[in-house]
Motif scaffolding. Structure first.
Motif, PDB file in Angstrom:
ATOM      1  N   TRP A 215       0.837  -1.200   0.000  1.00 41.89           N
ATOM      2  CA  TRP A 215       0.000   0.000   0.000  1.00 41.89           C
ATOM      3  C   TRP A 215       0.876   1.255   0.000  1.00 41.89           C
ATOM      4  O   TRP A 215       0.620   2.220  -0.746  1.00 41.89           O
ATOM      5  CB  TRP A 215      -0.910   0.021   1.235  1.00 41.89           C
ATOM      6  CG  TRP A 215      -2.082  -0.916   1.175  1.00 41.89           C
ATOM      7  CD1 TRP A 215      -2.211  -2.112   1.812  1.00 41.89           C
ATOM      8  CD2 TRP A 215      -3.309  -0.726   0.450  1.00 41.89           C
ATOM      9  NE1 TRP A 215      -3.431  -2.681   1.532  1.00 41.89           N
ATOM     10  CE2 TRP A 215      -4.129  -1.853   0.696  1.00 41.89           C
ATOM     11  CE3 TRP A 215      -3.785   0.274  -0.389  1.00 41.89           C
ATOM     12  CZ2 TRP A 215      -5.390  -1.994   0.142  1.00 41.89           C
ATOM     13  CZ3 TRP A 215      -5.053   0.141  -0.947  1.00 41.89           C
ATOM     14  CH2 TRP A 215      -5.837  -0.994  -0.676  1.00 41.89           C
ATOM     15  N   ASN A 216       1.895   1.251   0.829  1.00 40.00           N
ATOM     16  CA  ASN A 216       2.796   2.406   0.927  1.00 40.00           C
ATOM     17  C   ASN A 216       3.506   2.697  -0.387  1.00 40.00           C
ATOM     18  O   ASN A 216       3.647   3.851  -0.803  1.00 40.00           O
ATOM     19  CB  ASN A 216       3.835   2.180   2.023  1.00 40.00           C
ATOM     20  CG  ASN A 216       3.289   2.439   3.406  1.00 40.00           C
ATOM     21  OD1 ASN A 216       2.223   3.027   3.564  1.00 40.00           O
ATOM     22  ND2 ASN A 216       3.995   1.981   4.424  1.00 40.00           N
ATOM     23  N   VAL A 217       3.973   1.636  -1.041  1.00 34.88           N
ATOM     24  CA  VAL A 217       4.704   1.812  -2.294  1.00 34.88           C
ATOM     25  C   VAL A 217       3.784   2.374  -3.376  1.00 34.88           C
ATOM     26  O   VAL A 217       4.193   3.214  -4.187  1.00 34.88           O
ATOM     27  CB  VAL A 217       5.330   0.474  -2.753  1.00 34.88           C
ATOM     28  CG1 VAL A 217       5.931   0.606  -4.142  1.00 34.88           C
ATOM     29  CG2 VAL A 217       6.401   0.027  -1.774  1.00 34.88           C
ATOM     30  N   MET A 218       2.522   1.958  -3.393  1.00 33.19           N
ATOM     31  CA  MET A 218       1.577   2.477  -4.387  1.00 33.19           C
ATOM     32  C   MET A 218       1.265   3.943  -4.127  1.00 33.19           C
ATOM     33  O   MET A 218       1.191   4.754  -5.059  1.00 33.19           O
ATOM     34  CB  MET A 218       0.287   1.643  -4.355  1.00 33.19           C
ATOM     35  CG  MET A 218      -0.613   1.886  -5.564  1.00 33.19           C
ATOM     36  SD  MET A 218       0.146   1.355  -7.103  1.00 33.19           S
ATOM     37  CE  MET A 218      -0.141   2.769  -8.152  1.00 33.19           C
ATOM     38  N   ILE A 219       1.075   4.313  -2.855  1.00 33.93           N
ATOM     39  CA  ILE A 219       0.857   5.720  -2.515  1.00 33.93           C
ATOM     40  C   ILE A 219       2.086   6.542  -2.915  1.00 33.93           C
ATOM     41  O   ILE A 219       1.970   7.629  -3.487  1.00 33.93           O
ATOM     42  CB  ILE A 219       0.565   5.874  -1.010  1.00 33.93           C
ATOM     43  CG1 ILE A 219      -0.805   5.269  -0.665  1.00 33.93           C
ATOM     44  CG2 ILE A 219       0.604   7.336  -0.585  1.00 33.93           C
ATOM     45  CD1 ILE A 219      -1.093   5.179   0.819  1.00 33.93           C
TER      46      ILE A 219
END
Length: 631
Positions: free
Chosen positions: A214-218
């Motif tokens: 999730w963090n990498v996509m954000i």
């Protein structure tokens, strides 16, 4: 066992384990009778050496492993290899790797990930990663997710997106693309190459998503200036019951800056406080950065003051913030506080504080920062040298700027642009052209800013033919589409030379909204010099439509009419300014004497030596009038 073997035991091992806060006495390695315990102890000692980057102890352990005959135990060999890789002793690592008769996936991963992690800093060809991977497959060793994360990292470091896509295909064939760790690495790869659609496709293919994914996509959306998309992913993340961590909110705060929404940033700030993440150094630094970029420097400093622990990043962020907001004095004060607290600035801090000193036009402060840069060896960093060139130029010391430039062995495009811009700023058009030609000969490709600097230099030097030549070179040979600043320079080039009709023609080709006040202002100034009231009036009316509440526009046109003695229009312009604009902030001038900057505005009586100053003005005016009569 002999005495030399025993020498390693207690002293070395306790020294290593002591740094890891071990509390129990550990017997000497050679005194352990059980073979399994002895191997386990050596393995643990090697792990500690790798974690602490303790190459001396690692080599000692390696020599004793050979003496004890454990060198053929694959697990211990892998641990020794890991020590050399973690300590960046790649020659020793490659030598050991070459002598290993048996290699498993851990062995290959250690070398592949080690080389990939070293970046470009250790004179290691990162293509070795792909060579080792091919040899791994030829050796019939099956890769795992760690192997692929190392390979994808190497693709990023080597700017090899095509290779990254090939690895992606291979991952799909092996069904590794659905692994969250590998998926995160893929999203990160595509994000850093701006391939957002590819990253989004990988993200939504993975059914079970962890916090890292999730963090990498954000971060992907934030990195590519897609702020609204980043917020959408954050909402989906919350619906899945995942709250987010420090990494999540640093990316979201960056997106707030991209979107230009401080209000949204404040909302995230409240969430951060509720989750006690405001105590995190990196989150607090991101908050400071967000507030300073929205010109809320007081809020930024409030966050900075509340930080219980600070690092170089947090200090640099607040210093850069004050520099960006034009408060060079405060930036210098914070820089001195940073030094007093024992923090060592990095090249970004020094580049920022140098720029702040230049903005203050304080040569003494620039020299002080320059001395610090030399003393601590930062002159090797191009970012600091580039800022020094610009700072000295702003302080009027073009000789020092030139010396800084000459000290660079391999100037990059920013370095060349800095010195060309410095010469342009000082009206040294010929020197700027010489530098530009040297840059082309050296093989450095000019960018938009370099062309802007050289056309500006030609404009200031009245070199019309040369200015047009570089404008055509930019558009025809280098295929750059001119933007507003380039057209402004071209208009200024014609206008300064008195070719007002040509300048007017270019103006008429552009939409007024695109032209901007600077371009129209420069055109009005030229009309004033060459006495063309008609074109100046036309430009003035356009300027009033574009920025009806900006007092500078009315002052500019009023002064122009005054120079022609058209007092009716002067009165009209001033009446419009009173009706439409707020109180005018007076412009100021300043000078530096003995390291202190003295500021003045019109009819200023606030200076402690105002009586002596005005007396000197009277004397200077008298001398000027006498010289005028003599002429």
């Amino acid at each position: 066992m002999n005495k030399s073997t025993a020498h390693l035991g207690k002293s070395t091992f306790l020294a290593l384990t002591g740094q890891c806060k071990a509390s129990k006495e550990i017997p000497e390695l050679t005194q352990l009778s059980n073979l399994y315990l002895r191997k386990s102890a050596y393995s643990n000692a090697l792990k500690i050496s790798a974690q602490l980057r303790h190459i001396f102890s690692g080599k000692q352990l390696h020599s004793h492993v050979i003496k004890l005959g454990y060198c053929n135990i694959l697990s211990i060999e892998n641990q020794i290899l890991n020590v050399y890789v973690k300590c960046k002793e790649f020659q020793d690592a490659f030598q050991l790797f070459g002598t290993m008769p048996v290699r498993n996936v851990v062995t290959w991963n250690t070398v592949i990930c080690g080389v990939a992690n070293c970046g470009q800093n250790y004179n290691i060809d990162l293509h070795l990663v792909f060579i080792y991977f091919r040899r791994m497959l030829e050796g019939m060793v099956n890769p795992n997710y760690i192997t692929f994360t190392g390979l994808l990292r190497a693709c990023v470091e080597q700017n090899e997106i095509d290779m990254g896509k090939q690895i992606h295909c291979f991952l799909v064939k092996l069904s590794f693309d659905l692994n969250t760790i590998v998926g995160s690495a893929l999203v990160d790869l595509y994000a850093k190459f701006g391939l957002v659609e590819y990253a989004r496709s990988v993200f939504y293919e993975i059914q079970t998503k962890d916090l890292v994914l999730w963090n990498v996509m954000i971060s992907c959306y934030s990195l590519n200036s897609l702020a609204k998309e980043a917020f959408k992913v954050f909402k989906l993340m919350q619906l899945e019951g995942i709250k987010g961590d420090d990494f999540t909110f640093t990316s979201l705060l960056s997106s707030c800056t991209t979107l230009g929404s401080c209000e949204l940033g404040e909302q995230f700030h409240s969430i951060i406080i509720k989750r006690a993440l405001d105590l995190d150094i990196f989150v607090a630094s991101a908050l400071i950065d967000m507030y300073t970029k929205h010109d809320y420097i007081e809020y930024a400093h409030e966050v900075f003051d509340k930080m219980s622990i600070r690092n170089v990043v947090s200090w640099t962020t607040i210093i850069v913030g004050y520099g960006r907001n034009g408060d060079g004095k405060k930036a210098m004060k914070l820089f001195n506080e940073m030094l007093q607290e024992g923090f060592k600035p990095d090249e970004l801090t020094l580049a920022s504080i140098t720029s702040s000193s230049g903005s203050l036009s304080s040569t003494a402060e620039v020299i002080q920062v320059h001395s610090y840069i030399i003393k601590y060896g930062f002159q090797a960093h191009l970012s600091t040298v580039n800022s020094l060139v610009t700072a000295y130029s702003k302080c009027g010391s073009i000789s020092n700027a030139s010396q800084c430039f000459s000290s660079v062995l391999e100037p990059d495009i920013v370095t060349w642009t800095s010195i060309i811009g410095a010469y342009a700023f000082h009206g040294l058009a010929k020197e700027a052209i010489e530098c530009f030609q040297e840059m082309l000969i050296s093989g450095v490709r000019p960018d938009r800013i370099a062309f802007l600097s050289i056309i500006t230099a030609c404009s200031h030097g009245g070199l019309i033919k040369e200015g047009l030549y570089y404008f055509n070179l930019m558009t025809c040979e280098y295929k750059f589409v001119p933007d507003l600043e380039h057209y402004t320079c071209l208009i200024d080039l014609f206008a300064r030379a008195g070719l007002l009709d040509e300048a007017f023609y270019i103006l008429s080709l552009l939409h007024i909204e695109e032209v901007g006040s600077k371009t129209l202002g420069a055109f009005i100034g030229a009309c004033k010099v060459y006495g063309n009231v008609e074109l100046a009036s036309w430009a003035g009316e356009k300027l009033f439509l574009l920025e009806p509440t900006r007092h500078v526009n009315y002052t500019l046109l009023s002064n122009m009419y005054a120079s022609f003695g058209n007092w009716v229009e002067v009165a009209r312009a001033r009446r419009m300014m009173r009706e439409r604009c707020n109180l005018k902030v007076p412009g100021c001038s300043w000078m530096e004497i003995a390291g202190e900057v003295h500021s003045f505005v019109s009819s200023d009586r606030s200076h402690p030596q105002d009586f002596e100053l005005y007396a000197m003005v009277v004397i200077l005016v008298k001398v000027m009038k006498e010289e005028e009569l003599m002429c």
